[in-house]
Design a protein around this motif. Sequence first.
Motif, mmCIF file in Angstrom:
data_model
loop_
_atom_site.group_PDB
_atom_site.id
_atom_site.type_symbol
_atom_site.label_atom_id
_atom_site.label_comp_id
_atom_site.label_asym_id
_atom_site.label_seq_id
_atom_site.Cartn_x
_atom_site.Cartn_y
_atom_site.Cartn_z
ATOM 1 N N PHE A 97 80.168 79.302 63.187
ATOM 2 C CA PHE A 97 81.065 79.396 64.344
ATOM 3 C C PHE A 97 82.537 79.185 63.972
ATOM 4 O O PHE A 97 83.412 79.938 64.451
ATOM 5 C CB PHE A 97 80.623 78.396 65.420
ATOM 6 C CG PHE A 97 81.499 78.387 66.627
ATOM 7 C CD1 PHE A 97 81.548 79.483 67.484
ATOM 8 C CD2 PHE A 97 82.308 77.297 66.903
ATOM 9 C CE1 PHE A 97 82.385 79.481 68.597
ATOM 10 C CE2 PHE A 97 83.145 77.289 68.008
ATOM 11 C CZ PHE A 97 83.178 78.386 68.851
ATOM 12 N N PRO A 98 82.877 78.183 63.119
ATOM 13 C CA PRO A 98 84.297 78.024 62.760
ATOM 14 C C PRO A 98 84.896 79.292 62.147
ATOM 15 O O PRO A 98 86.004 79.697 62.509
ATOM 16 C CB PRO A 98 84.281 76.862 61.755
ATOM 17 C CG PRO A 98 83.070 76.074 62.112
ATOM 18 C CD PRO A 98 82.055 77.092 62.542
ATOM 19 N N ALA A 99 84.147 79.916 61.216
ATOM 20 C CA ALA A 99 84.685 81.106 60.549
ATOM 21 C C ALA A 99 84.796 82.285 61.524
ATOM 22 O O ALA A 99 85.805 82.998 61.532
ATOM 23 C CB ALA A 99 83.805 81.480 59.356
ATOM 24 N N ILE A 100 83.770 82.474 62.363
ATOM 25 C CA ILE A 100 83.833 83.579 63.337
ATOM 26 C C ILE A 100 85.025 83.361 64.280
ATOM 27 O O ILE A 100 85.753 84.298 64.620
ATOM 28 C CB ILE A 100 82.503 83.689 64.117
ATOM 29 C CG1 ILE A 100 81.387 84.109 63.154
ATOM 30 C CG2 ILE A 100 82.625 84.676 65.273
ATOM 31 C CD1 ILE A 100 79.986 83.997 63.740
ATOM 32 N N SER A 101 85.254 82.099 64.654
ATOM 33 C CA SER A 101 86.394 81.789 65.535
ATOM 34 C C SER A 101 87.714 82.102 64.834
ATOM 35 O O SER A 101 88.634 82.667 65.434
ATOM 36 C CB SER A 101 86.384 80.314 65.932
ATOM 37 O OG SER A 101 85.187 79.985 66.576
ATOM 38 N N LEU A 102 87.782 81.705 63.551
ATOM 39 C CA LEU A 102 88.999 81.996 62.776
ATOM 40 C C LEU A 102 89.265 83.496 62.733
ATOM 41 O O LEU A 102 90.376 83.956 63.037
ATOM 42 C CB LEU A 102 88.836 81.452 61.343
ATOM 43 C CG LEU A 102 89.854 81.961 60.322
ATOM 44 C CD1 LEU A 102 91.225 81.350 60.570
ATOM 45 C CD2 LEU A 102 89.388 81.657 58.898
ATOM 46 N N TYR A 103 88.241 84.261 62.369
ATOM 47 C CA TYR A 103 88.443 85.702 62.205
ATOM 48 C C TYR A 103 88.787 86.367 63.544
ATOM 49 O O TYR A 103 89.617 87.272 63.590
ATOM 50 C CB TYR A 103 87.193 86.348 61.593
ATOM 51 C CG TYR A 103 86.822 85.796 60.231
ATOM 52 C CD1 TYR A 103 87.796 85.507 59.273
ATOM 53 C CD2 TYR A 103 85.494 85.557 59.882
ATOM 54 C CE1 TYR A 103 87.459 84.999 58.023
ATOM 55 C CE2 TYR A 103 85.146 85.059 58.637
ATOM 56 C CZ TYR A 103 86.128 84.779 57.719
ATOM 57 O OH TYR A 103 85.789 84.276 56.483
#
Length: 131
Positions: A97-103
């Motif tokens: 979730f953190p990476a998907i949110s970042l992207y």
Amino acid sequence: MYNQIAEIYAACFPEKKRPWNANDFQELKNSGCEIIASQNSFVVWRVTGPEAEIISIGVLPDVRRTGTASALMQLMENDAKKNGAKTIFLEVDEANFPAISLYSKCGFSNIGTRPHYYENGNNAIIMSKDI
Ligand SMILES: CC(C)(COP(=O)(O)OP(=O)(O)OC[C@H]1O[C@@H](n2cnc3c(N)ncnc32)[C@H](O)[C@@H]1OP(=O)(O)O)[C@@H](O)C(=O)NCCC(=O)NCCS
């Protein structure tokens, strides 16, 4: 230099059975990847003609949510554009979730999935951004 990046990588991906080591980063560089790293972060990407691909990005847990990855993404995007890329692609674990949110915040959209792509059995989400 690559030893320090490998240490950051291992801290960012503690679940990996065999995290990338210094030689792996050297080989990525030798194969044409670009690498930017600081004391607490790194990003690896490749530009091939009109396409760029983010290979990996990580920020040490202590300094997350301070804009570090966003800044690396901007540096990467500027370089990709300068080198002729028109679209950036990446794959991310559907559970990250953190990476998907970042992207998503950086302007990437979901364009597909790769079933059971990761060693944990999770699907990869494919994301892209036109630049
Ligand atoms: C994903 C990762 C690189 C983000 O790094 P970061 O430096 O914390 O990211 P930023 O501070 O630039 O965050 C930018 C935005 O991303 C989103 N975001 C980042 N982490 C988040 C989290 N834990 N939960 C929700 N949103 C998050 C937020 O929208 C954030 O903006 P905000 O802080 O203003 O709300 C970092 O968590 C990490 O290294 N994770 C482990 C390695 C990894 O999964 N890499 C990606 C593999 S594909």
